[in-house]
Design a protein around this motif. Structure first.
Motif, short mmCIF file in Angstrom:
data_model
loop_
_atom_site.label_atom_id
_atom_site.label_comp_id
_atom_site.label_asym_id
_atom_site.label_seq_id
_atom_site.Cartn_x
_atom_site.Cartn_y
_atom_site.Cartn_z
N GLN A 157 0.81 -1.22 0.00
CA GLN A 157 0.00 0.00 0.00
C GLN A 157 0.85 1.27 0.00
O GLN A 157 0.33 2.37 0.16
CB GLN A 157 -0.94 0.01 1.21
CG GLN A 157 -2.12 -0.94 1.03
CD GLN A 157 -3.00 -1.00 2.26
OE1 GLN A 157 -3.05 -0.06 3.05
NE2 GLN A 157 -3.69 -2.11 2.43
N LEU A 158 2.15 1.09 -0.17
CA LEU A 158 3.03 2.27 -0.18
C LEU A 158 3.32 2.71 -1.61
O LEU A 158 3.69 1.91 -2.45
CB LEU A 158 4.37 1.96 0.49
CG LEU A 158 4.37 1.65 1.98
CD1 LEU A 158 5.81 1.45 2.44
CD2 LEU A 158 3.70 2.76 2.77
N ASN A 159 3.16 4.00 -1.86
CA ASN A 159 3.54 4.58 -3.14
C ASN A 159 4.82 5.38 -2.98
O ASN A 159 4.89 6.29 -2.16
CB ASN A 159 2.44 5.52 -3.65
CG ASN A 159 1.24 4.76 -4.17
OD1 ASN A 159 1.40 3.76 -4.87
ND2 ASN A 159 0.06 5.21 -3.82
N VAL A 160 5.81 5.00 -3.76
CA VAL A 160 7.08 5.69 -3.70
C VAL A 160 7.27 6.50 -4.99
O VAL A 160 7.27 5.94 -6.09
CB VAL A 160 8.26 4.70 -3.54
CG1 VAL A 160 9.57 5.45 -3.39
CG2 VAL A 160 8.01 3.76 -2.37
N CYS A 161 7.39 7.79 -4.81
CA CYS A 161 7.55 8.70 -5.95
C CYS A 161 9.00 8.70 -6.41
O CYS A 161 9.92 8.86 -5.61
CB CYS A 161 7.13 10.09 -5.49
SG CYS A 161 7.15 11.32 -6.77
N VAL A 162 9.21 8.51 -7.70
CA VAL A 162 10.56 8.44 -8.26
C VAL A 162 10.58 9.18 -9.60
O VAL A 162 9.67 9.02 -10.41
CB VAL A 162 10.99 6.96 -8.51
CG1 VAL A 162 12.37 6.88 -9.15
CG2 VAL A 162 10.95 6.15 -7.23
N LEU A 163 11.59 9.98 -9.83
CA LEU A 163 11.77 10.60 -11.14
C LEU A 163 12.06 9.51 -12.17
O LEU A 163 12.90 8.63 -11.93
CB LEU A 163 12.96 11.57 -11.13
CG LEU A 163 12.74 12.99 -10.62
CD1 LEU A 163 14.09 13.66 -10.35
CD2 LEU A 163 11.93 13.84 -11.60
N GLU A 164 11.36 9.56 -13.27
CA GLU A 164 11.54 8.53 -14.30
C GLU A 164 12.82 8.83 -15.09
O GLU A 164 12.83 9.68 -15.97
CB GLU A 164 10.33 8.52 -15.23
CG GLU A 164 10.34 7.35 -16.17
CD GLU A 164 9.07 7.25 -17.00
OE1 GLU A 164 8.20 8.12 -16.89
OE2 GLU A 164 8.97 6.27 -17.76
N ARG A 165 13.88 8.12 -14.70
CA ARG A 165 15.19 8.33 -15.33
C ARG A 165 15.89 6.98 -15.43
O ARG A 165 15.74 6.14 -14.52
CB ARG A 165 16.08 9.24 -14.45
CG ARG A 165 15.58 10.66 -14.22
CD ARG A 165 15.67 11.52 -15.46
NE ARG A 165 15.28 12.91 -15.20
CZ ARG A 165 14.02 13.36 -15.19
NH1 ARG A 165 13.01 12.54 -15.43
NH2 ARG A 165 13.78 14.65 -14.95
N PRO A 166 16.71 6.81 -16.47
CA PRO A 166 17.47 5.56 -16.58
C PRO A 166 18.32 5.30 -15.33
O PRO A 166 18.51 4.15 -14.94
CB PRO A 166 18.37 5.81 -17.81
CG PRO A 166 17.68 6.86 -18.60
CD PRO A 166 16.91 7.70 -17.62
N ARG A 167 18.83 6.37 -14.70
CA ARG A 167 19.69 6.17 -13.53
C ARG A 167 18.95 5.51 -12.36
O ARG A 167 19.58 5.07 -11.41
CB ARG A 167 20.28 7.51 -13.07
CG ARG A 167 19.26 8.55 -12.59
CD ARG A 167 19.92 9.82 -12.06
NE ARG A 167 18.95 10.82 -11.65
CZ ARG A 167 18.58 11.87 -12.37
NH1 ARG A 167 19.11 12.08 -13.54
NH2 ARG A 167 17.67 12.72 -11.92
N HIS A 168 17.64 5.45 -12.44
CA HIS A 168 16.87 4.89 -11.33
C HIS A 168 16.44 3.44 -11.54
O HIS A 168 15.65 2.91 -10.75
CB HIS A 168 15.65 5.78 -11.04
CG HIS A 168 16.03 7.09 -10.43
ND1 HIS A 168 15.30 8.24 -10.61
CD2 HIS A 168 17.10 7.44 -9.66
CE1 HIS A 168 15.90 9.24 -9.97
NE2 HIS A 168 16.99 8.78 -9.40
N GLU A 169 16.96 2.83 -12.58
CA GLU A 169 16.56 1.46 -12.91
C GLU A 169 16.71 0.51 -11.72
O GLU A 169 15.78 -0.22 -11.36
CB GLU A 169 17.39 0.97 -14.08
CG GLU A 169 16.68 -0.06 -14.94
CD GLU A 169 17.54 -0.48 -16.12
OE1 GLU A 169 17.76 -1.69 -16.28
OE2 GLU A 169 18.03 0.42 -16.84
#
Ligand code: VTB
Ligand code: MG
Ligand code: MG
Length: 339
Positions: A175-187
């Motif tokens: 039930q947790l939503n984690v916000c992440v910038l959509e970037r290749p570095r975050h794979e």
């Protein structure tokens, strides 16, 4: 006119160097102006023109605010965007001496493409309070709300932090939503978040809005993770001072040259910077106005002869968060809304 000595109550006079409580409401006029100017360009695919308009409007309105400000966070260097310059003097020159952090548009691409969550933001704190972001463009960040604030640690594995947030919020990881910038570095980060059982909520840009959403109740975002702009980290910290919650950051140089520059400037690249490291003062002010609709605020809307804005204004000392809905007369904003 509101002069230095015209106040009937000495408590309300803006004198000396302490930012006054009224500053918060002054600041919202500045972000409203920038958002209205930016709003004119939403959806036209031209992010630099949008940003330029927001910068001009912000600059003009900022100079009517009773403060003696120096821009510490001008933002824009990384993206070579139009910007307010670090060291630029802003405000009317009277009143409290303050550090100023601005982002006329956080999310220029969002603005240009009509995506959600573009904001105009402005933060002020006592002179010398804000971390100098100039050595390193990027920062690894973690933001959580007040409930989880005392448990997480950026040095721990992602999985463990998610587990700790899940415990603190008393809900399962699913039930947790984690916000992440959509970037290749975050794979890799994204993989770790999902392996821990939590969900990833990608944003295209705008990790200021993402970070504030993570710290605010009732937003559907429980946490923000990943690498974003260092200036945005400090702006986020200013907001978090008032909403509660925490940001932790670690400078993230992109190459050896930047790493060396940071070390030469005296930074400890292993250090985890806390909210208080990013903004030392407990007397800080934050204003944001929505440009496009988002998790936190509605964007700029038009209704015949009116422009409608929604903003949030906060002051850390009192912890007050105000949502301000304003109607502006289109005719008074011709300069920004024509052509
Ligand atoms: C974020 C985001 C900004 O920069 O900080 C991001 O909040 C990080 O840098 O809106 P990259 O875009 O280079 O990944 C922005 O996207 C633009 O300032
Ligand atoms: Mg910007
Ligand atoms: Mg930005």
């Amino acid at each position: 006119a509101r002069g230095q000595h015209t106040s009937i109550s000495p408590d309300l006079a803006v004198s000396g160097t302490e930012p006054d409580r009224n500053l918060a409401m002054e600041l919202v006029r500045v972000t409203e102006a920038a958002a209205i100017a930016a709003g004119h360009w939403v959806g036209y695919g031209d992010k630099n023109t949008a940003d330029g308009a927001a910068v001009d409007a912000m600059r003009e309105f900022m100079d009517t605010v009773q403060m003696n400000g120096v821009v510490v966070i001008g933002e824009g260097e990384k993206d070579e965007a139009p910007m307010l310059y670090n060291g630029e003097n802003v405000g009317d020159g009277t009143g409290p001496e303050v550090d100023v952090a601005v982002d006329p548009i956080d999310g220029t691409r969002l603005t240009a493409l009509g995506y959600n969550n573009a904001l105009s933001v402005f933060a002020v704190a006592e002179r010398g309070a804000m971390f100098d972001p100039s050595a390193v463009f990027y920062m690894d960040k973690m933001v959580v709300g007040p409930e989880a604030a005392d448990f997480v640690d950026l040095r721990l594995p992602v999985k463990q932090n998610i587990h700790l947030v899940s415990k603190a919020l008393n809900k399962p990881a699913s039930q947790l939503n984690v916000c992440v910038l959509e970037r290749p570095r975050h794979e890799k980060l994204v993989q770790e978040i999902r392996e821990a059982g939590a969900r990833v909520k990608f944003i295209m840009d705008g990790d200021v809005a993402g970070g504030i959403a993570a710290a605010r109740p009732g937003t559907d975002v429980d946490m923000l993770l990943g690498i974003g702009g260092t200036p945005e980290g400090i702006v986020t910290a200013c907001a978090i001072k008032a909403t509660g919650g925490i940001i932790q950051g670690r400078l993230a140089p992109v190459d050896d040259a930047e790493r060396q520059r940071a070390i030469d400037a005296g930074h400890d690249l292993d250090a985890v910077l806390s909210t208080n490291d990013l903004v030392k003062s407990d007397n800080c002010y934050f204003a944001a106005t929505g440009i496009t609709d988002g998790d936190l605020l509605r964007g700029v809307r038009y209704d015949n002869d009116r422009v409608i804005t929604q903003s949030m204004v906060m002051r850390s000392k009192s912890g007050t968060v105000r949502i301000v809905e304003a109607e502006h007369q289109v005719r008074k904003w011709r300069k920004w809304l024509d052509d």
